[in-house]
Enzyme design. Structure first.
Site, PDB file in Angstrom:
ATOM      1  N   CYS A  25      -8.302  -9.523  10.091  1.00  0.00           N
ATOM      2  CA  CYS A  25      -6.867  -9.288  10.345  1.00  0.00           C
ATOM      3  C   CYS A  25      -6.639  -8.226  11.417  1.00  0.00           C
ATOM      4  O   CYS A  25      -5.559  -8.153  11.987  1.00  0.00           O
ATOM      5  CB  CYS A  25      -6.179  -8.888   9.050  1.00  0.00           C
ATOM      6  N   ARG A  53       0.509 -14.207  14.418  1.00  0.00           N
ATOM      7  CA  ARG A  53       1.462 -13.360  13.687  1.00  0.00           C
ATOM      8  C   ARG A  53       2.853 -13.510  14.309  1.00  0.00           C
ATOM      9  O   ARG A  53       3.861 -13.621  13.615  1.00  0.00           O
ATOM     10  CB  ARG A  53       1.020 -11.883  13.727  1.00  0.00           C
ATOM     11  N   HIS A  75      -0.553  -8.988   1.662  1.00  0.00           N
ATOM     12  CA  HIS A  75      -0.174  -9.021   3.078  1.00  0.00           C
ATOM     13  C   HIS A  75       0.109 -10.483   3.445  1.00  0.00           C
ATOM     14  O   HIS A  75      -0.645 -11.127   4.175  1.00  0.00           O
ATOM     15  CB  HIS A  75      -1.311  -8.443   3.921  1.00  0.00           C
ATOM     16  N   ASP A  78     -12.377  -7.667   6.152  1.00  0.00           N
ATOM     17  CA  ASP A  78     -11.331  -6.675   6.450  1.00  0.00           C
ATOM     18  C   ASP A  78     -11.978  -5.298   6.288  1.00  0.00           C
ATOM     19  O   ASP A  78     -13.095  -5.175   5.755  1.00  0.00           O
ATOM     20  CB  ASP A  78     -10.150  -6.878   5.483  1.00  0.00           C
ATOM     21  N   GLN A 103       0.175 -11.897   7.076  1.00  0.00           N
ATOM     22  CA  GLN A 103      -1.165 -12.045   7.643  1.00  0.00           C
ATOM     23  C   GLN A 103      -1.788 -13.364   7.192  1.00  0.00           C
ATOM     24  O   GLN A 103      -2.311 -14.132   8.008  1.00  0.00           O
ATOM     25  CB  GLN A 103      -2.038 -10.861   7.200  1.00  0.00           C
ATOM     26  N   ARG A 144       6.840  -2.311   5.104  1.00  0.00           N
ATOM     27  CA  ARG A 144       5.399  -2.057   4.867  1.00  0.00           C
ATOM     28  C   ARG A 144       5.322  -0.844   3.954  1.00  0.00           C
ATOM     29  O   ARG A 144       5.736   0.260   4.349  1.00  0.00           O
ATOM     30  CB  ARG A 144       4.686  -1.815   6.193  1.00  0.00           C
TER      31      ARG A 144
END
Ligand code: CP
Ligand code: NVA
Length: 316
Positions: free
Chosen positions: A261, A289, A127, A221, A130, A100
């Protein structure tokens, strides 16, 4: 199949379908395969995380393997030593890497520097783990991804980019409502057009109502992503008309799913009643996930290049 999963377009639509099928099997199985017994995943984080860290770590454990968490201060990626040196060390010890990062090029450099499969666990640009979980969630709820009308409201950020690219691969209609100056990047828009399957269309608007009208999924988001904290006050002002609330959701298809998310900022990008309402699937997304990343780890591992440095003797 590519060595790494750095962008949502590193898998084809057919590879996503296989991934989703494997994720479904793993979800159903009481005793998951132990294919990763004795194997190690290095998890590099330049930013905080709940879902990503726990799902990758638990996923490795459930597959018989082990994960090593490397916090930002632990390794000083690119400052204590070059990104490429980190990759060249890790390939002597571990089997898989996830990272990340802030700059997307960091995760690309890591992947280029080593023969291990590298997974983008969120960069400033994308991402993809996700978006994979999100499309699996839509498949679960709708039974099909055909004819999907997807509305994204808010910041044209990393999550939006990966959703757009995945929508393009599946031939979906993607509508993005963002304030002026906060839309998707040119490179991602172009890439979506290149990979877009028949049926794919992109509507970019500044009007949330135009995006949401008749949509099957309404996604938002946070307005301020990790690393943008200094802009938070300005962003709250600019994004105020882009809140997903009951009035906006009224315009969507009556079966529409509300997606986020997480983490969510209740009262900013989404109201508490909508986040907690009957159409919300946010915790299904979070659960998926785990399943989709277990499928991804297994797939990347089974497909890994042969002759990894750690699997051959130093002196013949
Ligand atoms: N959605 C997501 O990636 O959550 P974390 O930042 O908690 O990992
Ligand atoms: N866009 C958000 C997603 C967090 C999971 C961020 O980058 O902070």
């Amino acid at each position: 199949m590519r060595k790494d999963f750095l962008s949502a377009t590193d898998l084809t639509a057919a590879e996503y379908r296989s991934l989703f099928a494997l994720a479904g099997e793993l979800r159903r199985q009481r005793s998951p395969p132990r294919d990763l017994a004795g194997r190690t995943l290095a998890m590099i984080f330049e930013k905080p995380s709940l879902r990503t860290r726990v799902t990758f770590e638990a996923g490795m454990t459930q597959l018989g393997g082990h994960a090593v968490y490397l916090a930002p201060a632990d390794i000083g990626l690119g400052s204590r030593e070059p990104v490429a040196d980190v990759g060249r060390n890790l390939e002597r010890w571990v089997d898989l890497v996830m990272a990340r990062t802030f700059a997307h090029v960091t995760v690309e450099d890591l992947a280029a520097s080593c023969s291990l499969p590298v997974v983008n666990a969120l960069s400033d640009l994308e991402h993809p783990c996700q978006s994979a979980a999100d499309f699996l969630t839509l498949l679960d709820h709708r039974g099909s991804l055909d004819g999907l009308r997807f509305a994204y409201v808010g910041d044209g950020n990393n999550v939006c980019h990966s959703l757009l690219l995945t929508a393009a691969l599946f031939g979906a209609e993607f509508r993005a409502a963002t304030p002026a100056g906060y839309g998707v990047t040119d490179g991602v828009r172009e890439r979506a057009r290149v990979v877009g399957a028949p049926g794919f269309s992109l509507l970019e608007t500044h009007d949330p109502a135009e995006a949401v009208r008749g949509a099957d999924a309404v996604y938002t988001d946070v307005w301020t992503s990790m690393g943008q904290e200094a802009e938070a006050a300005e962003r709250r002002r600019v994004f105020a008309p882009y809140q997903v609330n009951a009035a906006l959701l009224e315009l969507a298809n009556s079966e529409a799913r509300v997606m986020h998310c997480l983490p969510a900022h209740r009262g900013e990008e989404i109201t508490p009643d909508v986040l907690e309402g009957p159409r919300s699937v946010v915790f299904d997304q979070a659960e998926n996930r785990l399943h989709v990343q277990k499928a991804l780890l297994l797939t990347l591992f089974r497909n890994r290049p042969h002759g990894l440095p750690r699997e051959r003797p130093i002196l013949a």
